[in-house]
Enzyme design. Structure first.
Site, PDB file in Angstrom:
ATOM      1  N   CYS A   1      -6.583  72.716  47.169  1.00 34.03           N
ATOM      2  CA  CYS A   1      -6.986  71.449  47.784  1.00 34.03           C
ATOM      3  C   CYS A   1      -8.239  71.573  48.630  1.00 34.03           C
ATOM      4  CB  CYS A   1      -5.832  70.863  48.601  1.00 34.03           C
ATOM      5  SG  CYS A   1      -5.421  71.781  50.113  1.00 34.03           S
TER       6      CYS A   1
ATOM      7  N   CYS B   1       1.005  77.533  52.130  1.00 34.65           N
ATOM      8  CA  CYS B   1       1.050  76.175  52.686  1.00 34.65           C
ATOM      9  C   CYS B   1       2.464  75.612  52.616  1.00 34.65           C
ATOM     10  CB  CYS B   1       0.072  75.274  51.932  1.00 34.65           C
ATOM     11  SG  CYS B   1       0.059  73.568  52.516  1.00 34.65           S
TER      12      CYS B   1
END
Length: 352
Positions: free
Chosen positions: A197, A101
């Site tokens: 997340c 990410c």
């Protein structure tokens, strides 16, 4: 970046770290804008309702008096982070989606957003530093070793380091929270994110089965000697180094030492079988110049691992052999191996 009146775009998660990063830059006289990525909704939302982290980011941006831009990246995140995460697990590897990410979104996509908004630089709330060394910008550990996040940032390039700012690099978490309290920010005592997340409950197996339609593909649990010890309901349920949950009896404690997804085998062995004296990285990124000769360094093979002394040997095609001075345990294919020279990050790659 000490010059005044720079326009800096701050990646804001709605947490205390990125909020204080923005506040510090404002106090230094910079023009600050915030940007929040919407990548994955972990809660049911009604029409027009935003996730909690975006609502928090909007509130702190309002409190700080800065504009906030929300970038919807859900489709790209699914394709470029979540799907590879599932594929890696199903292939018997242990992925690190946070590093991916950072590479694809936080320090690539958001730098493009900074360009679109006319910002000079991008700031994040990472606990890391950028230092000058031999005329280069070099990534370095955060001063607070307990919170140092340089491990997750090894994919940064020289071009990116020229435009990235880490305002919290010299601070401890306690200092960050104290600063937020002093400013009266409502996120001052907001808890740290502990999980990936998009899997906040930590149930990787359930997520894989829901997201990638992984099925209970039965296979064998095999001792390193070749003896079949039992059955399993999917190799993706195991990771290298795992001890609990094997469901087999043996005179000594057994650990997962390898996963052969193609053969549907989980290979187990005694603790000494976890030790390896070398590994190879692929997709290696050098923040400094690639060494032309074997290089003495230290290597970290997981986030909480103490870097181990080693020799780095460049093999070509973005591959590096890491030869440890002393054998290391728990080397998991798919994880990141990051190379250090004292506090400085030399580069890193993915464990093959």
């Amino acid at each position: 970046m000490k010059e005044k009146n720079k326009h800096i775009l701050v990646a804001m998660s709605g947490g205390v770290d990125s909020t204080v990063a923005a506040a510090l830059l404002l106090a230094q006289g910079h023009q600050v804008s915030g940007v929040t990525m919407r990548v994955w909704d972990t809660e049911p939302l009604g029409d027009g309702r935003e996730p909690a982290h975006i609502r928090d980011a909007r509130k702190v941006a309002f409190d700080l008096g800065i504009p906030l831009h929300v970038v919807d990246l859900r489709e790209e995140f699914l394709q470029q982070v979540v799907t590879p995460f599932c594929e890696e697990y199903l292939s018997g590897r242990t992925p690190n989606p946070c590093v991916l990410c950072n590479r694809v979104f936080k320090f690539s996509r958001l730098l493009r957003e900074a360009d679109r908004l006319g910002a000079d630089a991008l700031a994040t709330g990472h606990y890391a530093r950028i230092v000058e060394h031999d005329g280069l910008k070099v990534l370095a550990k955060g001063s607070n070793r307990q919170k140092d996040q340089s491990y997750f940032l090894f994919t940064l390039t020289q071009q990116q380091l020229q435009r990235v700012v880490f305002p919290l690099g010299e601070m401890s978490k306690e200092e960050v929270r104290t600063h937020a309290e002093r400013l009266g920010l409502h996120v001052a005592q907001k808890g740290d994110s502990q999980d990936i997340c998009f899997i906040p409950d930590g149930d990787y197996i359930g997520f894989l089965e829901r997201q990638s339609h992984a099925t209970d593909t039965e296979g064998s649990i095999v001792h390193v000697s070749g003896k079949r010890l039992g059955k399993h309901r999917g190799a993706y349920r195991f990771t290298v180094g795992q001890r609990r949950g094997l469901g087999i009896a043996w005179p000594e404690p057994l650990y997962v030492v390898a996963i052969d997804a193609a053969k549907k085998q989980v290979i187990v062995g005694e603790k000494e079988h976890l030790h390896v004296d070398r590994l190879v990285t692929t997709g290696t990124n050098w923040i400094v110049a690639q060494p032309q000769q074997p290089l003495q360094a230290r290597c970290r093979i997981r986030y909480r691992h103490q870097e181990a002394p080693c020799t780095l040997v460049v093999l070509g095609n973005d591959r590096v052999e890491v030869r440890f001075d002393e054998p290391q345990s728990g080397v998991s294919p798919g994880q990141a191996a990051v190379f250090y020279d004292e506090d400085r990050v030399l580069g890193g790659g993915w464990i093959a």
